[in-house]
Design a protein around this motif. Structure first.
Motif, mmCIF file in Angstrom:
data_model
loop_
_atom_site.group_PDB
_atom_site.id
_atom_site.type_symbol
_atom_site.label_atom_id
_atom_site.label_comp_id
_atom_site.label_asym_id
_atom_site.label_seq_id
_atom_site.Cartn_x
_atom_site.Cartn_y
_atom_site.Cartn_z
ATOM 1 N N ARG A 133 29.364 -16.422 -16.205
ATOM 2 C CA ARG A 133 28.128 -16.921 -15.618
ATOM 3 C C ARG A 133 27.209 -15.812 -15.107
ATOM 4 O O ARG A 133 26.016 -16.040 -14.951
ATOM 5 N N HIS A 134 27.757 -14.646 -14.818
ATOM 6 C CA HIS A 134 26.939 -13.569 -14.258
ATOM 7 C C HIS A 134 27.151 -12.266 -15.038
ATOM 8 O O HIS A 134 27.649 -11.269 -14.501
ATOM 9 N N GLY A 139 27.586 -6.068 -15.899
ATOM 10 C CA GLY A 139 27.010 -4.862 -16.463
ATOM 11 C C GLY A 139 26.659 -3.844 -15.394
ATOM 12 O O GLY A 139 26.932 -2.645 -15.539
ATOM 13 N N ASN A 140 26.049 -4.315 -14.302
ATOM 14 C CA ASN A 140 25.733 -3.411 -13.192
ATOM 15 C C ASN A 140 26.987 -2.760 -12.624
ATOM 16 O O ASN A 140 26.998 -1.574 -12.293
ATOM 17 N N PHE A 141 28.041 -3.564 -12.488
ATOM 18 C CA PHE A 141 29.291 -3.053 -11.928
ATOM 19 C C PHE A 141 29.830 -1.900 -12.765
ATOM 20 O O PHE A 141 30.229 -0.849 -12.232
ATOM 21 N N LEU A 142 29.851 -2.071 -14.075
ATOM 22 C CA LEU A 142 30.381 -1.032 -14.950
ATOM 23 C C LEU A 142 29.468 0.191 -14.973
ATOM 24 O O LEU A 142 29.947 1.339 -15.025
ATOM 25 N N MET A 143 28.155 -0.038 -14.919
ATOM 26 C CA MET A 143 27.216 1.089 -14.898
ATOM 27 C C MET A 143 27.419 1.960 -13.666
ATOM 28 O O MET A 143 27.338 3.188 -13.736
ATOM 29 N N PHE A 173 26.271 -16.463 -5.114
ATOM 30 C CA PHE A 173 26.353 -17.769 -4.453
ATOM 31 C C PHE A 173 24.967 -18.407 -4.345
ATOM 32 O O PHE A 173 24.795 -19.597 -4.629
ATOM 33 N N ALA A 174 23.963 -17.625 -3.934
ATOM 34 C CA ALA A 174 22.601 -18.153 -3.804
ATOM 35 C C ALA A 174 22.048 -18.573 -5.158
ATOM 36 O O ALA A 174 21.379 -19.617 -5.278
ATOM 37 N N GLU A 175 22.308 -17.802 -6.189
ATOM 38 C CA GLU A 175 21.839 -18.155 -7.528
ATOM 39 C C GLU A 175 22.464 -19.466 -7.997
ATOM 40 O O GLU A 175 21.782 -20.327 -8.583
ATOM 41 N N GLU A 176 23.759 -19.620 -7.756
ATOM 42 C CA GLU A 176 24.430 -20.835 -8.226
ATOM 43 C C GLU A 176 23.970 -22.064 -7.449
ATOM 44 O O GLU A 176 23.892 -23.159 -8.000
ATOM 45 N N GLN A 177 23.675 -21.892 -6.167
ATOM 46 C CA GLN A 177 23.124 -23.008 -5.400
ATOM 47 C C GLN A 177 21.769 -23.426 -5.958
ATOM 48 O O GLN A 177 21.462 -24.626 -6.062
ATOM 49 N N PHE A 178 20.941 -22.455 -6.309
ATOM 50 C CA PHE A 178 19.627 -22.731 -6.894
ATOM 51 C C PHE A 178 19.766 -23.474 -8.225
ATOM 52 O O PHE A 178 19.083 -24.472 -8.471
ATOM 53 N N LEU A 179 20.658 -22.988 -9.081
ATOM 54 C CA LEU A 179 20.847 -23.621 -10.392
ATOM 55 C C LEU A 179 21.478 -25.006 -10.259
ATOM 56 O O LEU A 179 21.145 -25.915 -11.014
ATOM 57 N N ARG A 180 22.360 -25.170 -9.298
ATOM 58 C CA ARG A 180 22.995 -26.477 -9.100
ATOM 59 C C ARG A 180 21.972 -27.521 -8.659
ATOM 60 O O ARG A 180 22.010 -28.671 -9.101
ATOM 61 N N ARG A 181 21.068 -27.134 -7.786
ATOM 62 C CA ARG A 181 20.035 -28.079 -7.344
ATOM 63 C C ARG A 181 19.056 -28.406 -8.466
ATOM 64 O O ARG A 181 18.555 -29.536 -8.546
ATOM 65 N N LYS A 182 18.801 -27.447 -9.331
ATOM 66 C CA LYS A 182 17.798 -27.669 -10.376
ATOM 67 C C LYS A 182 18.365 -28.413 -11.580
ATOM 68 O O LYS A 182 17.700 -29.284 -12.145
ATOM 69 N N PHE A 183 19.598 -28.078 -11.996
ATOM 70 C CA PHE A 183 20.142 -28.649 -13.225
ATOM 71 C C PHE A 183 21.251 -29.667 -12.977
ATOM 72 O O PHE A 183 21.677 -30.338 -13.923
ATOM 73 N N GLY A 184 21.737 -29.807 -11.753
ATOM 74 C CA GLY A 184 22.671 -30.863 -11.396
ATOM 75 C C GLY A 184 23.975 -30.823 -12.171
ATOM 76 O O GLY A 184 24.651 -29.802 -12.275
ATOM 77 N N ASP A 185 24.318 -31.976 -12.759
ATOM 78 C CA ASP A 185 25.601 -32.128 -13.452
ATOM 79 C C ASP A 185 25.728 -31.207 -14.655
ATOM 80 O O ASP A 185 26.845 -30.808 -15.018
ATOM 81 N N ILE A 186 24.614 -30.892 -15.286
ATOM 82 C CA ILE A 186 24.663 -29.989 -16.442
ATOM 83 C C ILE A 186 25.234 -28.638 -16.031
ATOM 84 O O ILE A 186 26.084 -28.065 -16.719
ATOM 85 N N TYR A 187 24.767 -28.157 -14.887
ATOM 86 C CA TYR A 187 25.287 -26.874 -14.412
ATOM 87 C C TYR A 187 26.741 -26.995 -13.983
ATOM 88 O O TYR A 187 27.559 -26.105 -14.278
ATOM 89 N N SER A 196 33.029 -16.863 -13.554
ATOM 90 C CA SER A 196 31.854 -16.330 -12.871
ATOM 91 C C SER A 196 31.620 -14.856 -13.175
ATOM 92 O O SER A 196 30.482 -14.435 -13.405
ATOM 93 N N PHE A 197 32.683 -14.051 -13.220
ATOM 94 C CA PHE A 197 32.488 -12.608 -13.334
ATOM 95 C C PHE A 197 33.379 -11.969 -14.399
ATOM 96 O O PHE A 197 32.917 -11.164 -15.190
ATOM 97 N N ILE A 198 34.648 -12.319 -14.415
ATOM 98 C CA ILE A 198 35.580 -11.781 -15.410
ATOM 99 C C ILE A 198 35.945 -12.892 -16.384
ATOM 100 O O ILE A 198 36.489 -13.912 -15.967
ATOM 101 N N PRO A 199 35.647 -12.742 -17.669
ATOM 102 C CA PRO A 199 35.913 -13.834 -18.620
ATOM 103 C C PRO A 199 37.408 -14.097 -18.796
ATOM 104 O O PRO A 199 38.202 -13.168 -18.915
ATOM 105 N N TYR A 200 37.768 -15.373 -18.770
ATOM 106 C CA TYR A 200 39.152 -15.767 -19.031
ATOM 107 C C TYR A 200 39.244 -16.679 -20.242
ATOM 108 O O TYR A 200 40.331 -16.977 -20.717
#
Length: 234
Positions: A133-134, A139-143, A173-187, A196-200
């Motif tokens: 999701r992020h 990318g920033n972390f590895l850079m 957390f703030a980004e996901e709250q914003f997306l959850r309010r805007k896209f609801g169940d889809i998100y 969220s950060f490390i793909p499994y």
């Protein structure tokens, strides 16, 4: 209920039930809920504050790291070309992740909307966003991890990871709250399947848009302009 022998006779005693008012549970539950909601708002507010300044605020952290390196034992840093190439490769891999993220996404998504807040005209669920999701923050972390590895200090790496986690956790957390309010169940349905950060999970979905070199270059120019703008006004 328990029994007791007294003078050859058996006496039964009943323990009276302890009556606990439901009002106590209601008050405790309400208080706990209010504290949790207050913590949620605090996380979101601080995350939004950091989000709007994330293009230039980490520069002060980098400056602090350089100062620590200068004041420390610089002779303890060993130089080896093979190691330097590995550290450089880590940073370049982070930049590749950022380029692949930005290049395949539509406009007004995955952008540096630091002045006016967050903007998302649609939800990115294809390409690298089908794996995590992020991706930009990975990318920033590895850079940034590449230069930290150059110091060859386990302690510095641990401190960097902790600072990065504390800094970006609230932004995410703030980004996901914003997306959850805007896209609801889809998100919610998408976030349940994607890390969220490390793909499994590696259920990769091909990007629906072609790669845009122009968009990548525009993002980098915009980033530099915002950096010098904030640096001039601080």
């Amino acid at each position: 209920m328990f029994s007791r022998n007294s003078g050859g006779t058996k006496e039964l005693y009943r323990i009276p039930p302890v009556k606990v008012s439901s009002r106590i549970f209601y008050t405790f539950a309400s208080s706990l809920k209010n504290r949790m909601m207050a913590l949620v708002h605090e996380f979101e507010n601080s995350g939004n504050w950091l989000f709007k300044r994330r293009s230039w605020l980490p520069v002060f952290i980098i400056a602090g790291g350089i100062l620590m390196m200068y004041l420390g034992n610089r002779q303890a840093i060993l130089y080896d070309m093979n190691d330097e190439l590995i550290f450089l490769g880590v940073s370049l891999f982070g930049e590749v992740i950022r380029i692949l993220t930005v290049g395949f996404t539509p406009r007004n998504t995955s952008g540096r909307n630091t002045i006016n807040g967050q903007v998302a005209d649609e939800l990115n669920v294809t390409g690298i966003y089908s794996l995590l999701r992020h991706p930009l923050y990975l990318g920033n972390f590895l850079m940034w991890l590449g230069p930290v590895l150059f110091l060859r200090s386990i302690g510095d790496v641990i401190v960097f990871i902790l600072l990065y986690w504390l800094y970006y956790e609230r932004i995410m957390f703030a980004e996901e709250q914003f997306l959850r309010r805007k896209f609801g169940d889809i998100y919610d349905k998408w976030s349940e399947k994607v890390s969220s950060f490390i793909p499994y999970s590696f259920n990769f979905i091909r990007p629906r848009l072609p790669f845009s070199v122009k968009k990548c270059s525009e993002k980098r120019i915009q980033q530099l302009c915002q950096y010098f703008y904030h640096l001039h006004n601080t």
